[in-house]
Motif scaffolding. Structure first.
Motif, PDB file in Angstrom:
ATOM      1  N   CYS A   6     -56.036  44.199   7.579  1.00 26.48           N
ATOM      2  CA  CYS A   6     -55.191  42.893   8.034  1.00 26.48           C
ATOM      3  C   CYS A   6     -55.945  42.239   9.102  1.00 26.48           C
ATOM      4  O   CYS A   6     -56.521  43.033  10.108  1.00 26.48           O
ATOM      5  CB  CYS A   6     -53.942  43.589   8.578  1.00 26.48           C
ATOM      6  SG  CYS A   6     -52.750  41.992   9.074  1.00 26.48           S
ATOM      7  N   ARG A   8     -54.795  40.544  11.464  1.00 31.28           N
ATOM      8  CA  ARG A   8     -53.927  40.712  12.766  1.00 31.28           C
ATOM      9  C   ARG A   8     -53.997  42.071  13.283  1.00 31.28           C
ATOM     10  O   ARG A   8     -54.307  42.212  14.530  1.00 31.28           O
ATOM     11  CB  ARG A   8     -52.614  39.943  12.494  1.00 31.28           C
ATOM     12  CG  ARG A   8     -52.041  40.348  13.947  1.00 31.28           C
ATOM     13  CD  ARG A   8     -50.248  39.929  13.655  1.00 31.28           C
ATOM     14  NE  ARG A   8     -49.852  38.620  14.089  1.00 31.28           N
ATOM     15  CZ  ARG A   8     -48.862  38.123  13.785  1.00 31.28           C
ATOM     16  NH1 ARG A   8     -47.809  38.673  13.005  1.00 31.28           N
ATOM     17  NH2 ARG A   8     -48.544  36.879  14.004  1.00 31.28           N
ATOM     18  N   CYS A   9     -53.453  43.075  12.604  1.00 31.06           N
ATOM     19  CA  CYS A   9     -53.381  44.387  13.174  1.00 31.06           C
ATOM     20  C   CYS A   9     -54.434  45.427  12.790  1.00 31.06           C
ATOM     21  O   CYS A   9     -54.249  46.418  13.268  1.00 31.06           O
ATOM     22  CB  CYS A   9     -52.056  45.045  12.823  1.00 31.06           C
ATOM     23  SG  CYS A   9     -51.802  45.175  11.002  1.00 31.06           S
ATOM     24  N   VAL A  13     -54.812  47.678   4.071  1.00 26.19           N
ATOM     25  CA  VAL A  13     -53.652  46.969   3.313  1.00 26.19           C
ATOM     26  C   VAL A  13     -54.580  46.816   1.935  1.00 26.19           C
ATOM     27  O   VAL A  13     -55.411  46.412   1.605  1.00 26.19           O
ATOM     28  CB  VAL A  13     -53.432  45.587   3.933  1.00 26.19           C
ATOM     29  CG1 VAL A  13     -52.403  44.818   3.035  1.00 26.19           C
ATOM     30  CG2 VAL A  13     -53.072  45.827   5.367  1.00 26.19           C
ATOM     31  N   SER A  19     -48.452  40.153   1.821  1.00 23.49           N
ATOM     32  CA  SER A  19     -48.238  40.084   3.326  1.00 23.49           C
ATOM     33  C   SER A  19     -48.481  41.676   3.951  1.00 23.49           C
ATOM     34  O   SER A  19     -48.466  42.561   2.953  1.00 23.49           O
ATOM     35  CB  SER A  19     -46.892  39.946   3.702  1.00 23.49           C
ATOM     36  OG  SER A  19     -46.047  40.689   3.172  1.00 23.49           O
ATOM     37  N   CYS A  20     -48.995  41.817   5.052  1.00 19.28           N
ATOM     38  CA  CYS A  20     -49.073  42.897   5.709  1.00 19.28           C
ATOM     39  C   CYS A  20     -47.936  43.872   5.928  1.00 19.28           C
ATOM     40  O   CYS A  20     -46.815  43.317   6.349  1.00 19.28           O
ATOM     41  CB  CYS A  20     -50.014  42.895   6.881  1.00 19.28           C
ATOM     42  SG  CYS A  20     -50.068  44.485   7.797  1.00 19.28           S
ATOM     43  N   PRO A  21     -47.949  45.062   5.424  1.00 18.02           N
ATOM     44  CA  PRO A  21     -46.602  45.856   5.405  1.00 18.02           C
ATOM     45  C   PRO A  21     -46.448  46.352   6.882  1.00 18.02           C
ATOM     46  O   PRO A  21     -45.138  46.749   6.998  1.00 18.02           O
ATOM     47  CB  PRO A  21     -46.683  47.227   4.489  1.00 18.02           C
ATOM     48  CG  PRO A  21     -48.365  47.323   4.357  1.00 18.02           C
ATOM     49  CD  PRO A  21     -48.877  45.774   4.436  1.00 18.02           C
ATOM     50  N   CYS A  23     -47.459  44.520  10.046  1.00 16.19           N
ATOM     51  CA  CYS A  23     -47.014  43.233  10.773  1.00 16.19           C
ATOM     52  C   CYS A  23     -46.644  42.074  10.246  1.00 16.19           C
ATOM     53  O   CYS A  23     -45.982  41.067  10.832  1.00 16.19           O
ATOM     54  CB  CYS A  23     -48.429  42.928  11.715  1.00 16.19           C
ATOM     55  SG  CYS A  23     -49.591  42.110  10.892  1.00 16.19           S
ATOM     56  N   ARG A  24     -46.413  42.263   8.885  1.00 15.39           N
ATOM     57  CA  ARG A  24     -45.787  41.076   8.152  1.00 15.39           C
ATOM     58  C   ARG A  24     -46.408  40.016   8.225  1.00 15.39           C
ATOM     59  O   ARG A  24     -46.192  38.647   7.820  1.00 15.39           O
ATOM     60  CB  ARG A  24     -44.325  40.712   8.414  1.00 15.39           C
ATOM     61  CG  ARG A  24     -43.406  41.785   8.267  1.00 15.39           C
ATOM     62  CD  ARG A  24     -43.263  42.193   6.842  1.00 15.39           C
ATOM     63  NE  ARG A  24     -42.119  43.214   6.664  1.00 15.39           N
ATOM     64  CZ  ARG A  24     -42.238  44.017   5.557  1.00 15.39           C
ATOM     65  NH1 ARG A  24     -43.423  43.947   4.720  1.00 15.39           N
ATOM     66  NH2 ARG A  24     -41.661  45.081   5.620  1.00 15.39           N
ATOM     67  N   THR A  25     -47.855  39.788   8.466  1.00 16.03           N
ATOM     68  CA  THR A  25     -48.633  38.619   8.354  1.00 16.03           C
ATOM     69  C   THR A  25     -48.950  38.228   6.706  1.00 16.03           C
ATOM     70  O   THR A  25     -49.408  39.140   6.205  1.00 16.03           O
ATOM     71  CB  THR A  25     -50.106  39.222   8.997  1.00 16.03           C
ATOM     72  OG1 THR A  25     -49.639  39.118  10.556  1.00 16.03           O
ATOM     73  CG2 THR A  25     -51.090  37.650   9.147  1.00 16.03           C
ATOM     74  N   THR A  26     -48.768  37.097   6.467  1.00 17.86           N
ATOM     75  CA  THR A  26     -49.236  36.488   5.208  1.00 17.86           C
ATOM     76  C   THR A  26     -50.547  36.615   4.938  1.00 17.86           C
ATOM     77  O   THR A  26     -51.403  36.198   5.743  1.00 17.86           O
ATOM     78  CB  THR A  26     -48.744  35.042   5.065  1.00 17.86           C
ATOM     79  OG1 THR A  26     -47.207  34.981   5.663  1.00 17.86           O
ATOM     80  CG2 THR A  26     -48.965  34.727   3.767  1.00 17.86           C
ATOM     81  N   TYR A  30     -48.009  32.759  -1.555  1.00 21.67           N
ATOM     82  CA  TYR A  30     -46.825  33.344  -2.092  1.00 21.67           C
ATOM     83  C   TYR A  30     -46.519  33.413  -3.550  1.00 21.67           C
ATOM     84  O   TYR A  30     -46.875  32.501  -4.084  1.00 21.67           O
ATOM     85  CB  TYR A  30     -45.383  32.661  -1.586  1.00 21.67           C
ATOM     86  CG  TYR A  30     -45.688  32.823  -0.004  1.00 21.67           C
ATOM     87  CD1 TYR A  30     -45.180  33.817   0.890  1.00 21.67           C
ATOM     88  CD2 TYR A  30     -45.881  31.641   0.903  1.00 21.67           C
ATOM     89  CE1 TYR A  30     -45.054  33.938   1.989  1.00 21.67           C
ATOM     90  CE2 TYR A  30     -45.794  31.395   2.322  1.00 21.67           C
ATOM     91  CZ  TYR A  30     -45.251  32.739   2.847  1.00 21.67           C
ATOM     92  OH  TYR A  30     -45.219  32.774   4.124  1.00 21.67           O
TER      93      TYR A  30
END
Length: 123
Positions: A6, A8-9, A13, A19-21, A23-26, A30
């Motif tokens: 990911c 961000r974190c 993934v 989306s990241c499970p 931190c939920r970053t897309t 979609y």
């Protein structure tokens, strides 16, 4: 299962995850896990280096301040790819391509020529 990290974190993934499970970053478009979601780094905007922004063909609502986009195409990379493409020296291919691009004008010119011939034969 192929994995990636990911942005961000940095957690591992699944490469097809939307989306990241953690931190939920897309991560992807979609509903379309095969379409990558490009992200700007730092304070830059993607539009500053995008081919579609440069040629004014972008219709993305966040333009010119997009930080993430699925249609992003790097301007510098596309220039390099065009330079690598071999120039076609085959005259026949170039003429055929030109005719395909200008069919409307050729048809109009042919119609005018036929009208000219008819007018000349009547006088």
């Amino acid at each position: 299962m192929a994995t990636t990290s990911c942005p961000r974190c940095q957690q591992p993934v699944d490469s097809q995850a939307i989306s990241c499970p953690f931190c939920r970053t897309t991560l992807k478009a979609y509903g379309h896990p095969g379409i990558p979601l490009h992200r700007a780094k730092g304070k830059e905007y993607l539009c500053d280096s995008c081919t579609y922004h440069a040629d004014n063909s972008c219709n993305f609502p966040q333009r010119p301040y997009a930080k993430d986009c699925t249609l992003y195409e790097n301007l510098e990379q596309s220039k390099l790819e065009r330079e690598k493409q071999p120039y076609s020296s085959n005259f026949g291919i170039n003429v055929k391509s030109w005719v395909n691009r200008n069919q409307t004008w050729l048809l109009l010119l042919g119609l005018l020529f036929v009208c000219f011939l008819i007018a000349m034969s009547l006088s």
